[in-house]
Scaffold this active site. Structure first.
Site, mmCIF file in Angstrom:
data_model
loop_
_atom_site.group_PDB
_atom_site.id
_atom_site.type_symbol
_atom_site.label_atom_id
_atom_site.label_comp_id
_atom_site.label_asym_id
_atom_site.label_seq_id
_atom_site.Cartn_x
_atom_site.Cartn_y
_atom_site.Cartn_z
ATOM 1 N N CYS A 34 48.767 -63.661 -40.376
ATOM 2 C CA CYS A 34 48.123 -62.458 -40.906
ATOM 3 C C CYS A 34 48.231 -62.410 -42.421
ATOM 4 O O CYS A 34 49.329 -62.332 -42.974
ATOM 5 C CB CYS A 34 48.761 -61.219 -40.291
ATOM 6 N N TYR A 86 35.262 -60.378 -41.717
ATOM 7 C CA TYR A 86 36.542 -60.372 -41.002
ATOM 8 C C TYR A 86 36.324 -60.432 -39.490
ATOM 9 O O TYR A 86 37.003 -61.182 -38.783
ATOM 10 C CB TYR A 86 37.312 -59.112 -41.373
ATOM 11 N N GLU A 111 42.793 -67.409 -42.118
ATOM 12 C CA GLU A 111 43.137 -66.339 -43.050
ATOM 13 C C GLU A 111 44.086 -66.933 -44.079
ATOM 14 O O GLU A 111 45.158 -67.428 -43.730
ATOM 15 C CB GLU A 111 43.810 -65.174 -42.324
ATOM 16 N N ASP A 113 50.054 -62.803 -32.942
ATOM 17 C CA ASP A 113 48.729 -63.041 -33.515
ATOM 18 C C ASP A 113 48.239 -64.409 -33.054
ATOM 19 O O ASP A 113 48.792 -65.437 -33.447
ATOM 20 C CB ASP A 113 48.785 -63.017 -35.043
ATOM 21 N N TYR A 172 44.888 -67.899 -37.446
ATOM 22 C CA TYR A 172 46.310 -67.689 -37.739
ATOM 23 C C TYR A 172 47.076 -69.006 -37.836
ATOM 24 O O TYR A 172 48.304 -69.013 -37.800
ATOM 25 C CB TYR A 172 46.942 -66.803 -36.669
ATOM 26 N N CYS A 201 52.563 -55.887 -40.128
ATOM 27 C CA CYS A 201 52.885 -57.208 -40.662
ATOM 28 C C CYS A 201 53.594 -57.992 -39.581
ATOM 29 O O CYS A 201 54.727 -57.658 -39.202
ATOM 30 C CB CYS A 201 53.769 -57.111 -41.909
ATOM 31 N N CYS A 225 64.503 -74.267 -46.183
ATOM 32 C CA CYS A 225 63.802 -75.481 -46.607
ATOM 33 C C CYS A 225 64.491 -76.029 -47.856
ATOM 34 O O CYS A 225 64.560 -75.327 -48.881
ATOM 35 C CB CYS A 225 62.333 -75.171 -46.909
#
Length: 217
Positions: free
Chosen positions: A55, A86, A98, A133, A138, A201, A210
């Protein structure tokens, strides 16, 4: 956000994609947070980066406050349909992801730092989804501007894949491609979570660090 979307889990073939349109979709002219021009070409000395992490509302918020990031914008990329809306992207019939496009000052923030935010900010092992999602829009992706970024992105994938495996995660499914044409998303999507602080969100990382800066130069 269509967080329970039943979007397709397979990329639509080009010959089956929606036709789109020749006119760009209307969007904002300035960044809601910084007030900087949203559609101007990057100034001299600035560089571009582009990421897909799920998202784009939550993804953009990860980047706009980083010291050295000049401006951010959300949109659609790596698909077939010109100037998609969209709703068209969410249908799974355009092939677009996205994405967030980031304009940054490399003298203040390195591309490797942006890659670290990318890898740690989402789960890159989920294929065509992020959490609830679901759909091709995505998917995880790094879209690179030039050979140097492409090499850095691939090197970061290699080192982070090792960290994920050691923590019990599966293989990384992120795509790394030369930056495709970027289509601006509609006005209301730009800096959405600044306009709607309690908005949806669905982005979440794996909790795995990482090690960029140790193994990537």
């Amino acid at each position: 956000m269509f967080f329970m979307s039943r979007g397709k889990s397979q990329m639509v073939p080009r010959d089956q994609a929606l036709p789109g349109r020749g006119t760009p979709i209307a969007t904002a002219t300035t960044h809601f947070v910084t007030g900087r021009p949203l559609q101007a070409a990057p100034e001299a000395g600035l560089q571009e980066a582009m990421f897909g992490m799920g998202c784009f509302w939550g993804v953009e918020r990860m980047f706009w406050g980083i010291d050295g990031v000049w401006v951010t914008m959300v949109g659609y990329a790596a698909g077939h349909t010109p100037n998609p809306t969209y709703e068209e992207v969410c249908s799974g019939k355009t092939g677009h992801n996205e994405v967030v496009r980031v304009i940054f000052d490399p003298s203040r923030v390195s591309y490797e730092t942006l890659l670290k935010i990318f890898w740690e900010g989402h789960d890159p092992t989920q294929g065509m989804r992020q959490g609830n999602d679901r759909g091709t829009q995505y998917r995880s992706g790094i879209y690179t501007y030039g050979t140097e970024q492409a090499q850095a992105a691939q090197a970061s994938l290699t080192v982070f894949a090792e960290q994920l495996r050691a923590s019990g995660f599966g293989a990384i499914t992120s795509e790394i491609l030369p930056a495709p044409l970027f289509y601006y998303a509609e006005d209301y999507h730009q800096q959405y979570l600044a306009k709607n602080p309690n908005g949806y969100c669905g982005i979440g990382g794996t909790g795995v660090t990482c090690p960029i800066g140790l193994a990537v130069t």
